[in-house]
Design a protein around this motif. Structure first.
Motif, PDB file in Angstrom:
ATOM      1  N   VAL A  53       0.078 -25.617  14.936  1.00  0.00           N
ATOM      2  CA  VAL A  53      -1.239 -26.428  15.065  1.00  0.00           C
ATOM      3  C   VAL A  53      -1.946 -26.428  16.506  1.00  0.00           C
ATOM      4  O   VAL A  53      -2.928 -26.515  16.806  1.00  0.00           O
ATOM      5  N   CYS A  54      -0.731 -26.679  17.686  1.00  0.00           N
ATOM      6  CA  CYS A  54      -1.410 -26.493  18.974  1.00  0.00           C
ATOM      7  C   CYS A  54      -2.145 -25.290  19.407  1.00  0.00           C
ATOM      8  O   CYS A  54      -3.095 -25.074  19.922  1.00  0.00           O
ATOM      9  N   THR A  55      -1.209 -24.114  18.890  1.00  0.00           N
ATOM     10  CA  THR A  55      -1.788 -22.715  19.222  1.00  0.00           C
ATOM     11  C   THR A  55      -3.127 -22.653  18.453  1.00  0.00           C
ATOM     12  O   THR A  55      -4.205 -21.907  18.984  1.00  0.00           O
ATOM     13  N   ALA A  56      -3.349 -23.019  17.141  1.00  0.00           N
ATOM     14  CA  ALA A  56      -4.458 -22.705  16.442  1.00  0.00           C
ATOM     15  C   ALA A  56      -5.438 -23.761  16.926  1.00  0.00           C
ATOM     16  O   ALA A  56      -6.838 -23.189  16.916  1.00  0.00           O
ATOM     17  N   SER A  57      -5.355 -24.860  17.451  1.00  0.00           N
ATOM     18  CA  SER A  57      -6.334 -25.600  18.238  1.00  0.00           C
ATOM     19  C   SER A  57      -6.845 -24.836  19.302  1.00  0.00           C
ATOM     20  O   SER A  57      -8.131 -24.681  19.745  1.00  0.00           O
ATOM     21  N   VAL A  58      -6.110 -24.103  20.170  1.00  0.00           N
ATOM     22  CA  VAL A  58      -6.574 -23.432  21.318  1.00  0.00           C
ATOM     23  C   VAL A  58      -7.339 -22.147  20.661  1.00  0.00           C
ATOM     24  O   VAL A  58      -8.586 -21.809  21.343  1.00  0.00           O
ATOM     25  N   TRP A  89      -1.121 -33.303  23.211  1.00  0.00           N
ATOM     26  CA  TRP A  89      -1.783 -34.043  22.194  1.00  0.00           C
ATOM     27  C   TRP A  89      -2.782 -34.719  22.490  1.00  0.00           C
ATOM     28  O   TRP A  89      -3.672 -34.910  21.454  1.00  0.00           O
ATOM     29  N   LEU A  90      -2.852 -35.092  23.548  1.00  0.00           N
ATOM     30  CA  LEU A  90      -4.436 -35.815  24.129  1.00  0.00           C
ATOM     31  C   LEU A  90      -5.500 -34.917  23.945  1.00  0.00           C
ATOM     32  O   LEU A  90      -6.549 -35.537  23.386  1.00  0.00           O
ATOM     33  N   ASN A  91      -5.305 -33.773  23.944  1.00  0.00           N
ATOM     34  CA  ASN A  91      -6.553 -32.824  23.788  1.00  0.00           C
ATOM     35  C   ASN A  91      -6.951 -32.945  22.449  1.00  0.00           C
ATOM     36  O   ASN A  91      -8.110 -32.529  22.206  1.00  0.00           O
ATOM     37  N   SER A  92      -6.025 -33.036  21.389  1.00  0.00           N
ATOM     38  CA  SER A  92      -6.311 -33.030  19.977  1.00  0.00           C
ATOM     39  C   SER A  92      -7.146 -34.372  19.710  1.00  0.00           C
ATOM     40  O   SER A  92      -8.078 -34.775  18.670  1.00  0.00           O
ATOM     41  N   ALA A  93      -6.822 -35.347  20.506  1.00  0.00           N
ATOM     42  CA  ALA A  93      -7.840 -36.701  20.340  1.00  0.00           C
ATOM     43  C   ALA A  93      -9.018 -36.350  21.015  1.00  0.00           C
ATOM     44  O   ALA A  93     -10.039 -37.250  20.640  1.00  0.00           O
ATOM     45  N   ILE A  94      -9.404 -35.486  22.086  1.00  0.00           N
ATOM     46  CA  ILE A  94     -10.680 -35.643  22.703  1.00  0.00           C
ATOM     47  C   ILE A  94     -11.306 -34.684  21.902  1.00  0.00           C
ATOM     48  O   ILE A  94     -12.580 -34.833  21.895  1.00  0.00           O
ATOM     49  N   ASN A  95     -10.951 -33.736  21.280  1.00  0.00           N
ATOM     50  CA  ASN A  95     -11.822 -32.527  20.498  1.00  0.00           C
ATOM     51  C   ASN A  95     -12.671 -33.075  19.677  1.00  0.00           C
ATOM     52  O   ASN A  95     -13.858 -32.553  19.908  1.00  0.00           O
ATOM     53  N   PRO A  96     -12.389 -34.075  18.959  1.00  0.00           N
ATOM     54  CA  PRO A  96     -13.481 -34.536  17.999  1.00  0.00           C
ATOM     55  C   PRO A  96     -14.764 -35.221  18.652  1.00  0.00           C
ATOM     56  O   PRO A  96     -15.825 -35.525  17.957  1.00  0.00           O
ATOM     57  N   PHE A  97     -14.542 -35.594  19.646  1.00  0.00           N
ATOM     58  CA  PHE A  97     -15.512 -36.286  20.415  1.00  0.00           C
ATOM     59  C   PHE A  97     -16.298 -35.146  21.152  1.00  0.00           C
ATOM     60  O   PHE A  97     -17.574 -35.376  21.718  1.00  0.00           O
ATOM     61  N   LEU A  98     -15.559 -34.377  21.889  1.00  0.00           N
ATOM     62  CA  LEU A  98     -16.090 -33.248  22.604  1.00  0.00           C
ATOM     63  C   LEU A  98     -16.732 -32.177  22.159  1.00  0.00           C
ATOM     64  O   LEU A  98     -17.825 -32.110  22.636  1.00  0.00           O
ATOM     65  N   TYR A  99     -16.467 -32.230  20.633  1.00  0.00           N
ATOM     66  CA  TYR A  99     -17.430 -30.768  20.247  1.00  0.00           C
ATOM     67  C   TYR A  99     -18.441 -31.455  19.287  1.00  0.00           C
ATOM     68  O   TYR A  99     -19.701 -31.323  19.336  1.00  0.00           O
ATOM     69  N   PRO A 100     -18.007 -31.920  18.160  1.00  0.00           N
ATOM     70  CA  PRO A 100     -19.069 -32.275  17.128  1.00  0.00           C
ATOM     71  C   PRO A 100     -20.001 -33.308  17.571  1.00  0.00           C
ATOM     72  O   PRO A 100     -21.106 -33.611  17.058  1.00  0.00           O
ATOM     73  N   LEU A 101     -19.583 -34.259  18.239  1.00  0.00           N
ATOM     74  CA  LEU A 101     -20.536 -35.343  18.707  1.00  0.00           C
ATOM     75  C   LEU A 101     -21.530 -34.998  19.617  1.00  0.00           C
ATOM     76  O   LEU A 101     -22.566 -35.564  19.742  1.00  0.00           O
ATOM     77  N   CYS A 102     -21.522 -33.784  20.078  1.00  0.00           N
ATOM     78  CA  CYS A 102     -22.755 -33.383  20.924  1.00  0.00           C
ATOM     79  C   CYS A 102     -23.674 -32.691  20.097  1.00  0.00           C
ATOM     80  O   CYS A 102     -24.688 -32.073  20.497  1.00  0.00           O
ATOM     81  N   HIS A 103     -23.410 -32.708  18.746  1.00  0.00           N
ATOM     82  CA  HIS A 103     -24.363 -32.081  17.662  1.00  0.00           C
ATOM     83  C   HIS A 103     -25.017 -33.206  17.067  1.00  0.00           C
ATOM     84  O   HIS A 103     -24.311 -34.020  16.446  1.00  0.00           O
ATOM     85  N   SER A 104     -26.336 -33.235  16.986  1.00  0.00           N
ATOM     86  CA  SER A 104     -27.029 -34.363  16.341  1.00  0.00           C
ATOM     87  C   SER A 104     -26.952 -34.202  14.907  1.00  0.00           C
ATOM     88  O   SER A 104     -26.915 -35.243  14.109  1.00  0.00           O
TER      89      SER A 104
END
Length: 417
Positions: free
Chosen positions: A113-118, A376-391
């Motif tokens: 899952v970590c590699t897939a995330s990357v 693992w912290l990166n997995s917590a940041i991703n949902p805010f870093l990517y989708p939230l920048c889309h209206s």
């Protein structure tokens, strides 16, 4: 991708600890660590579950670009739902008590899952790169769901092949196991040449790729911005003539029209769609545009009308300016991707290789602990870093979290950042 350091009470990618006396922590520290770990689990699970749920309730999100966000959310959700919860007791006690079989399963899932995330981050970056530099072709293919699904599956297959077979078969190939029964880490944990090779595909190559996409987008935007500024300056000058070809020679015709027929306007719209979003600076010159106009014109008598419509740069400039503004936001968000990805992955990757080369004697367990949890912290940041920048995602989240408020507010056209 985690493990506990052998002979320590620190957590790290794929390694454990020794005696209970050595790994025992003060009661207050156990409470603090437990609260922090549980909080991380809640943030990772809730944030990524919200992204997945958004796809279920809002069908407008189901295009190629957003499917890649879904794939990333699934990978990060599994980090919070399985990998971290299984690891927390092991981290606090320093002993693996779930058996060797489940240890293998946890290791495969953690690395997978970590590699897939990357890899998903790379896929998202590449998709944004195409949307900016190959806009016309990208828009023609963005609704091809089958192609998006194949790319999503490829991410998981490649992620598994990178570490999965080694985790499962290393002990069989070597003929013995170096992992004690009360610990859980990969057999190749101290094999530096394998880790260096794997890290090349897991971190270094993705990081260079995302950086390249980011730089290419910035160069493309700079070039288009320069071209748009020149277009604005030219349009401010008085223009009462247009050019027309006859037998390969250019002649000047004076055109004076107040209206353009609906037929001409429709054809002009097709031409403008091809002209407004060039993949690079100077892609279309005057003769290319003229040939397009001739090709689409059903009536040669109306050629001057088509030319006049296509040469009216003010509406096109507004459209081009809007897209340029959108692409600038994409570039900014992609720059954030590069920074966050580098901060979360570079320290661990470097320490992992150094640690393997010196058999764990030259890296402090506390530094390893910090770099490991950054993954693992990166997995917590991703949902805010990517989708939230889309209206479009924000609107979907609003439907889920505040359905009454959403029903009152008018719908706003989705615009990605």
């Amino acid at each position: 991708m985690g493990a506990h350091l052998p002979g320590s009470n620190s957590s790290g990618n794929l390694t454990p600890a020794v005696s209970e006396a050595e790994t025992a922590l003060p009661g207050y520290l156990v409470v603090i660590l437990s609260v922090l770990m549980v909080t991380l689990v809640v943030v990772v699970v809730a944030g990524n579950a919200l992204v997945i749920l958004a796809f279920i309730v809002d069908k407008t999100l189901r295009n190629q670009s957003n499917y890649f966000f879904l794939n990333l959310a699934i990978a990060d959700f599994l980090v919070g739902a399985f990998c971290i919860p299984v690891y927390i007791p092991y981290n606090l006690t320093g002993r693996w008590m779930l058996g060797k079989g489940l240890c293998k399963v946890w290791l495969v899932m953690d690395y997978l899952v970590c590699t897939a995330s990357v890899f998903n981050i790379v896929l998202i970056s590449y998709d944004r790169f195409l949307s900016v530099t190959r806009a016309v072709k990208y828009r023609a293919q963005r609704n091809l769901t089958r192609q998006a699904v194949l790319k999503m599956l490829a991410v998981w297959v490649l992620a598994f092949l990178l570490y999965g077979p080694a985790i499962i078969l290393w002990e069989t190939v070597v003929g013995r196991s170096i992992v004690p029964s009360h610990e859980c880490y990969a057999e190749f944990y101290f094999t530096w040449y394998f880790l260096l090779s794997a890290s090349t595909f897991e971190f270094f190559t993705p990081f260079v790729s995302v950086t390249f996409f980011n730089i290419s987008i910035y160069l493309n935007i700079y070039c288009r911005n320069k071209k748009l500024s020149a277009s604005i300056e030219d349009s401010d000058k008085p223009q009462n003539t247009i050019k027309h070809t006859d037998g390969g020679m250019w002649s000047v015709l004076f055109v004076k029209t107040r209206k353009v027929s609906s037929e001409a306007a429709a054809i002009s719209a097709v031409i403008e769609d091809d002209m407004q979003y060039p993949s690079s600076c100077g892609e279309h010159n005057a003769s290319q545009i003229f040939m397009q106009q001739q090709r689409f014109s059903p009536d040669r008598k109306n050629l001057r009308l088509f030319q006049h419509t296509a040469s009216g740069v003010r509406p096109g400039r507004r459209t081009q300016g809007t897209r340029l503004s959108r692409d600038k936001k994409i570039a900014k968000s992609l720059a954030i991707i590069v920074c966050i990805f580098g901060i979360c992955w570079a320290p661990y990757t470097l320490l992992m290789i150094i640690r393997a080369a010196c058999s764990g004697k030259c890296v402090s367990k506390y530094w390893y602990e910090v770099t490991f949890w950054l993954l693992w912290l990166n997995s917590a940041i991703n949902p805010f870093l990517y989708p939230l920048c889309h209206s479009s995602f924000r609107r979907a989240f609003s439907k889920i979290l505040c359905p009454k408020r959403q029903s009152v507010q008018p719908q706003i056209e989705a615009q990605s950042c």
